[in-house]
Design an enzyme around this catalytic site. Structure first.
Site, PDB file in Angstrom:
ATOM      1  N   ASN A   9       0.870  -1.185   0.000  1.00 46.41           N
ATOM      2  CA  ASN A   9       0.000   0.000   0.000  1.00 46.41           C
ATOM      3  C   ASN A   9       0.902   1.230   0.000  1.00 46.41           C
ATOM      4  OD1 ASN A   9      -1.891   1.961   0.334  1.00 46.41           O
ATOM      5  ND2 ASN A   9      -2.473   1.397   2.425  1.00 46.41           N
ATOM      6  N   TRP A  10       1.040   1.817  -1.171  1.00 47.76           N
ATOM      7  CA  TRP A  10       1.935   2.985  -1.285  1.00 47.76           C
ATOM      8  C   TRP A  10       1.322   4.223  -0.659  1.00 47.76           C
ATOM      9  CZ3 TRP A  10       4.173   2.950  -7.012  1.00 47.76           C
ATOM     10  CH2 TRP A  10       4.899   1.761  -7.209  1.00 47.76           C
ATOM     11  N   LYS A  11       0.037   4.195  -0.395  1.00 48.22           N
ATOM     12  CA  LYS A  11      -0.675   5.377   0.127  1.00 48.22           C
ATOM     13  C   LYS A  11      -0.382   6.590  -0.778  1.00 48.22           C
ATOM     14  CE  LYS A  11      -0.164   3.391   4.697  1.00 48.22           C
ATOM     15  NZ  LYS A  11      -0.341   3.563   6.113  1.00 48.22           N
ATOM     16  N   HIS A  97      -9.883   1.013   4.272  1.00 45.55           N
ATOM     17  CA  HIS A  97      -8.637   1.207   5.017  1.00 45.55           C
ATOM     18  C   HIS A  97      -8.908   2.155   6.188  1.00 45.55           C
ATOM     19  CE1 HIS A  97      -4.579   2.388   6.067  1.00 45.55           C
ATOM     20  NE2 HIS A  97      -4.165   1.292   5.436  1.00 45.55           N
ATOM     21  N   GLU A  99      -7.376   4.552   7.382  1.00 46.01           N
ATOM     22  CA  GLU A  99      -7.145   5.977   7.118  1.00 46.01           C
ATOM     23  C   GLU A  99      -8.352   6.594   6.414  1.00 46.01           C
ATOM     24  OE1 GLU A  99      -3.364   5.437   5.201  1.00 46.01           O
ATOM     25  OE2 GLU A  99      -2.510   4.857   7.129  1.00 46.01           O
ATOM     26  N   GLU A 169      -6.261  -5.112  10.260  1.00 46.35           N
ATOM     27  CA  GLU A 169      -5.212  -4.149  10.570  1.00 46.35           C
ATOM     28  C   GLU A 169      -5.546  -3.412  11.858  1.00 46.35           C
ATOM     29  OE1 GLU A 169      -3.058  -2.862   6.744  1.00 46.35           O
ATOM     30  OE2 GLU A 169      -4.885  -1.694   6.856  1.00 46.35           O
ATOM     31  N   GLY A 175       1.607   2.040  10.840  1.00 47.72           N
ATOM     32  CA  GLY A 175       2.537   3.168  10.706  1.00 47.72           C
ATOM     33  C   GLY A 175       3.142   3.602  12.025  1.00 47.72           C
ATOM     34  N   SER A 215       2.650  -2.440  10.515  1.00 48.93           N
ATOM     35  CA  SER A 215       4.099  -2.473  10.715  1.00 48.93           C
ATOM     36  C   SER A 215       4.744  -3.815  10.370  1.00 48.93           C
ATOM     37  CB  SER A 215       4.449  -2.035  12.141  1.00 48.93           C
ATOM     38  OG  SER A 215       3.959  -0.720  12.370  1.00 48.93           O
ATOM     39  N   GLY A 236       2.342  -1.150   4.469  1.00 47.00           N
ATOM     40  CA  GLY A 236       2.484   0.251   4.110  1.00 47.00           C
ATOM     41  C   GLY A 236       3.951   0.645   3.993  1.00 47.00           C
ATOM     42  N   GLY A 237       4.507   1.184   5.078  1.00 47.91           N
ATOM     43  CA  GLY A 237       5.870   1.740   5.067  1.00 47.91           C
ATOM     44  C   GLY A 237       6.912   0.844   4.408  1.00 47.91           C
TER      45      GLY A 237
HETATM   46  C1  PEP Z   1      -1.208  -0.030   5.903  1.00 47.16           C
HETATM   47  O1  PEP Z   1      -1.099   1.034   5.357  1.00 47.16           O
HETATM   48  O2  PEP Z   1      -2.179  -0.748   5.616  1.00 47.16           O
HETATM   49  C2  PEP Z   1      -0.204  -0.434   6.874  1.00 47.16           C
HETATM   50  C3  PEP Z   1      -0.352  -1.566   7.496  1.00 47.16           C
HETATM   51  O3  PEP Z   1       0.842   0.427   7.075  1.00 47.16           O
HETATM   52  P1  PEP Z   1       2.214   0.075   7.855  1.00 47.16           P
HETATM   53  O4  PEP Z   1       2.727  -1.218   7.268  1.00 47.16           O
HETATM   54  O5  PEP Z   1       3.117   1.229   7.545  1.00 47.16           O
HETATM   55  O6  PEP Z   1       1.888  -0.068   9.291  1.00 47.16           O
END
Ligand code: PEP
Length: 253
Positions: A9-11, A97, A99, A169, A175, A215, A236-237
């Site tokens: 997930n590049w967001k 998601h 966010e 999640e 994040g 994470s 994500g990250g």
């Molecule tokens: C996400 O954006 O769905 C996510 C899990 O981010 P991260 O891996 O950065 O926690």
């Protein structure tokens, strides 16, 4: 075996040039992807076609949108419909998601409408759920997640639920660098599967792919993905770093 998936997930990160470079760097690796393993790259809308071109010929690596509209079409400036995604050959979309739930106030009913539109347009939803910190601290996460599923996806038929993709999640782990332990992930995933089994039967529940997100990184992916009810991750990250995401893909069961 049900599908195991590593989803990036590049967001709202990277320029197009940086995104292409990242995808190219990931593709330099050899992955053992087959019918039961796949990779998704959820990239910003304007990059979908470019990254899709780049992935052409890669078996089981697909682009994915990060969102779609809750309405079919019409005067909704700035929105992108599921039908539009289908029309450019995009067949996966993240829905719900945390966010989007938090910053754009997307509630369970609205997400149910998005799920319906995605399915009606042959776009596979990756339905995200998960509890905030206060709910985890009150130890009511099972009921919280169960309610998200009930209100957004349990109206689907058993056929639609077969092979469905859910991403669990916990919001407190997204994040933040705080990962749920692999045992905490397994516990919630097993709960999700049991709730699906109660609603649709064991066979359907066994077919549902449940990703963990929060994470995930190269160093913890194998441990988390190794749990019996964890079928990969939504990342994500760490998905913005080619070496990290490549190791995560290689950690799939
Ligand atoms: C996400 O954006 O769905 C996510 C899990 O981010 P991260 O891996 O950065 O926690």
């Amino acid at each position: 075996m049900r599908k195991q998936i590593a989803a990036a997930n590049w967001k709202m990160n990277l320029t197009l040039t940086e995104g292409i470079q990242l995808a190219e760097d990931i593709l330099k690796n050899e992955f053992d992807l087959n019918k039961s393993r796949a990779v998704l790259m959820a990239v910003p809308f304007p990059y979908l076609i470019s990254i899709q071109q780049l992935l052409k010929g890669q078996a089981n690596i697909h682009v994915c949108a990060q969102n779609c509209a809750s309405t079919k079409n019409g005067a909704y400036t700035g929105e992108v419909s599921a039908e539009m995604l289908n029309s450019i050959g995009v067949h996966y979309v993240l829905i719900g998601h945390s966010e989007r739930r938090e910053y754009y106030h997307e509630d369970n009913a609205l997400l149910a409408a998005k799920v319906n539109l995605a399915l009606a347009n042959e776009v596979v939803p990756v339905f995200c759920c998960g509890e905030p910190l206060a709910v985890r601290e009150a130890e009511t996460q099972n009921a919280f997640v169960e309610n998200q599923l009930k209100e957004s996806i349990f109206h689907l038929s058993a056929d639609q639920m077969k092979g469905f993709i859910i991403a669990y999640e916990p919001i407190w782990a997204i994040g933040t660098g705080k990962t749920a332990s692999s045992d905490q992930a397994q516990e919630l995933h097993a709960h999700i599967r049991s709730v699906i089994a109660a609603q649709y039967g064991a066979e359907v529940a066994e077919s549902v792919t449940i990703l963990y997100g929060g994470s995930v990184k190269a160093a913890n992916a194998a441990d988390i993905f190794g749990k019996p009810d964890v079928d990969g991750g939504l990342v994500g990250g760490a998905s913005l770093i080619a070496s990290e995401f490549s190791t995560i893909i290689k950690s799939l069961k």
